[in-house]
Write an enzyme that holds these catalytic residues in place. Structure first.
Site: not given
Ligand code: GLA
Length: 388
Positions: A34, A37, A123-124, A126, A128, A172, A222
């Site tokens: 996490e 990337d 919600a984490g 992805s 988007s 993502d 972020y």
């Molecule tokens: C988001 C970003 C990814 C990654 C995660 C954290 O989902 O879009 O690129 O950095 O956070 O791991």
């Protein structure tokens, strides 16, 4: 909503006519790796079976109209006119994709589109990236153009970076585009080399838990973390020839960085990258206990060194770890709310969910949600079933 119902809705909005086409892009869950990337590290995500569907019909004009069953705003544009982003609307994602496909020189076609998302937003998982990759794949297909899926992922990352202004990494978009059924994807974000790993959890299950705390401040925090990492690598490069932050050793971090905040951020990047490799090894060796323990250490590092967790994510992870049958848990995705994952003995999942739900609710006063999604395929076109 079934595919047939979605097509029916499409015809209610846009009328009957030439047979439409149906595309699907999944959400993703990140097992481990996490916030590395964008630091050239390795990540270990997998595509889900929940995601976003799009029904589309080309209309032989330069007009694009897009609607979503999940939101009120309608996107209505002419491909010959300049496209600008607007507020926080969902339509910015397809707009950004159109802008960047046009920049690449693709002659896009006018069309009518209806989206439907069965993946939670913010919600984490992805949502988007799913919308971006889905839009790109669909618009290219109806224009009879093609692009490698890994290139679609890179283009969609550019959309986030340049049109949406989030400095995200490639994980993502890559997972959504390249995911493979029943496999996780070990992706080296420095060179985009990747390898599939069959996910066989034996007697254990992967439980996805939504804190139902919407990610607030996620974008600004972020981008702030990304700048802190940029500062750390810039400092390290003054002393050693490194390509990215994940390449540094802990000894180098401690020797050359002096700002305690940058040391913490860099320590997360370096240790998390090592945990990803160890987790892939543990999975191959079918050592689920070790795999799950690495997930739990990842959470500690994200909480203490990277500071992207929060009371809700910490609470759901702590409650999970206290509950019988759970051998490891961590937040997943960008953090600051959203989802966590837990590895739980399959026979105990029902009781696990009940207990975590009650204990989390007792402390946070929000009811969490649980998802059962299996590991699915990356973006693809689906056959439409036509009854005879
Ligand atoms: C988001 C970003 C990814 C990654 C995660 C954290 O989902 O879009 O690129 O950095 O956070 O791991």
């Amino acid at each position: 909503m079934t595919d047939e119902q979605l097509i029916q809705k499409f015809e209610e909005y846009y009328g009957e006519g030439e047979a439409p086409r149906l595309f699907f892009a999944p959400g993703r869950v990140n097992l481990i790796g996490e916030h590395i990337d964008y630091n050239g590290g390795c990540v270990f995500p997998a595509a889900l079976c929940i995601g976003i569907s799009a029904v589309v019909r080309a209309n032989n004009t330069s007009a694009i109209e897009m609607r979503s069953l999940n939101a009120a705003e309608i996107l209505s544009i002419d491909l010959n006119n300049p496209i600008v982003s607007c507020g926080n609307e969902w339509t910015n994602y397809p707009k950004g994709v159109i802008v960047h496909l046009q920049k690449e020189g693709f002659a896009l076609q006018g069309c009518q589109v209806l989206f439907y998302r069965n993946l939670p937003e913010g919600a984490g998982l992805s949502s988007s990236a799913a919308l971006e990759v889905l839009t790109a794949q669909m618009l290219l297909s109806i224009a009879n153009a093609s692009m490698k899926k890994s290139h679609i992922a890179v283009l969609c990352q550019r959309v986030e970076n340049q049109f949406i202004n989030v400095s995200c990494g490639i994980m993502d978009q890559f997972a959504v585009a390249m995911g493979k059924k029943n496999n996780a994807l070990l992706l080296n974000c420095e060179n985009l080399n990747y390898q599939y790993f069959p996910i066989d959890l034996g007697e254990f299950s992967l439980v996805i838990m939504n804190t139902n705390k919407k990610r607030t401040l996620a974008t600004s925090k972020y981008n702030e973390r990304k700048s802190e990492c940029d500062a750390a690598i810039a400092e390290l490069k003054k002393h050693i020839p490194l390509t990215n932050l994940c390449e540094a050793t802990l000894a180098q971090v401690e020797m050359y960085l002096h700002d305690p905040l940058l040391i913490k951020r860099a320590r997360h990047a370096v240790t998390e990258n090592a945990r990803v490799h160890a987790a892939a090894k543990a999975l191959v060796a079918k050592d689920l206990v070790q795999f799950a323990a690495l997930l739990s250490s990842s959470h500690q590092s994200l909480k203490n060194d990277y500071e992207v967790s929060g009371i809700e994510l910490d609470c759901i992870v702590e409650e999970s770890l206290k509950t019988d049958g759970c051998i490891g848990a961590r937040m997943t995705g960008a953090g600051f709310g959203g989802c966590a994952i837990a590895i739980v003995e399959s026979a105990k999942v029902a009781l696990f969910k009940e207990k975590v739900l009650n204990n989390y609710y007792h402390k946070i006063k929000i009811t969490p949600s649980f998802y059962e999604s299996k590991i699915g395929e990356g973006v693809h076109e689906k056959k439409i079933y036509v009854p005879h």
